[in-house]
Write a protein that holds these residues in place. Sequence first.
Motif, short mmCIF file in Angstrom:
data_model
loop_
_atom_site.label_atom_id
_atom_site.label_comp_id
_atom_site.label_asym_id
_atom_site.label_seq_id
_atom_site.Cartn_x
_atom_site.Cartn_y
_atom_site.Cartn_z
N PHE A 1 0.85 -1.23 -0.03
CA PHE A 1 0.07 -0.05 -0.05
C PHE A 1 1.02 1.35 -0.10
O PHE A 1 0.63 1.98 -0.62
N ALA A 2 1.99 1.43 0.80
CA ALA A 2 2.77 2.44 0.83
C ALA A 2 3.65 2.61 -0.36
O ALA A 2 3.82 3.70 -0.60
N ALA A 3 4.06 1.23 -0.84
CA ALA A 3 4.66 1.39 -2.20
C ALA A 3 3.78 2.09 -3.28
O ALA A 3 4.38 3.00 -4.21
N GLU A 4 2.61 1.92 -3.35
CA GLU A 4 1.55 2.25 -4.46
C GLU A 4 1.60 3.89 -4.09
O GLU A 4 1.41 4.73 -5.08
N ILE A 5 1.42 4.24 -2.79
CA ILE A 5 1.23 5.61 -2.34
C ILE A 5 2.56 6.47 -2.73
O ILE A 5 2.49 7.73 -3.50
N ARG A 6 3.71 5.69 -2.58
CA ARG A 6 5.04 6.47 -3.01
C ARG A 6 5.05 6.73 -4.67
O ARG A 6 5.55 7.70 -5.10
N LEU A 7 4.49 5.75 -5.15
CA LEU A 7 4.44 5.81 -6.64
C LEU A 7 3.67 7.21 -7.25
O LEU A 7 4.12 7.93 -7.95
N PHE A 8 2.53 7.10 -6.42
CA PHE A 8 1.54 8.29 -6.67
C PHE A 8 2.33 9.70 -6.57
O PHE A 8 2.25 10.49 -7.13
N GLU A 9 3.03 9.58 -5.33
CA GLU A 9 3.69 10.85 -4.75
C GLU A 9 4.70 11.37 -5.85
O GLU A 9 4.90 12.28 -6.42
N ASN A 10 5.54 10.41 -6.26
CA ASN A 10 6.57 10.65 -7.22
C ASN A 10 6.08 11.00 -8.70
O ASN A 10 6.73 11.93 -9.22
N ARG A 11 5.03 10.18 -8.98
CA ARG A 11 4.29 10.79 -10.26
C ARG A 11 3.79 12.26 -10.16
O ARG A 11 4.05 12.96 -11.23
#
Length: 152
Positions: free
Chosen positions: A94-104
């Motif tokens: 879940f956190a990895a997906e959120i980090r992906l969103f943040e980076n994008r």
Amino acid sequence: MKNNVVQRLPLFLVIVLLLASCSQSSEKSEQEKERLRLAKINAEVALLIKERDFILEFENFKNETQLKVEKNNQFISELKSKIIEEKKSSSSDFAAEIRLFENRNKDLKKRVEAFDNSRRSDWLKFKAEVNQDFEDLGNAISDFIKTPENER
């Protein structure tokens, strides 16, 4: 003498007509110069207006994208708080997906800030690509929020 004047009269008329046409030609030349000068001024004004419109459009676009970034940040913050509240077992995914969103989201913000607005030929393409990327990111975040944990 009368005969001499009568003979010279056509010559005199020709000279008068030539002088009159020269002065008209000079007036026409001045009018043409003035018309060209005004056309040049009009073209310069049109170019300045186009420049101003582009700058205003670009600033408006930057403001709109900043709002999109902030909206995405808000969704991402909500997702982070959801992790904390629910202490999900799959919180690392879940956190990895959120980090992906943040980076994008950060990358999109950087792209907009880095755009050189002197590259006007690329403007429409750039604007369309960034808008599409923001829409894709927004949809991905919304889908992630709506998707139950057991389906991820």
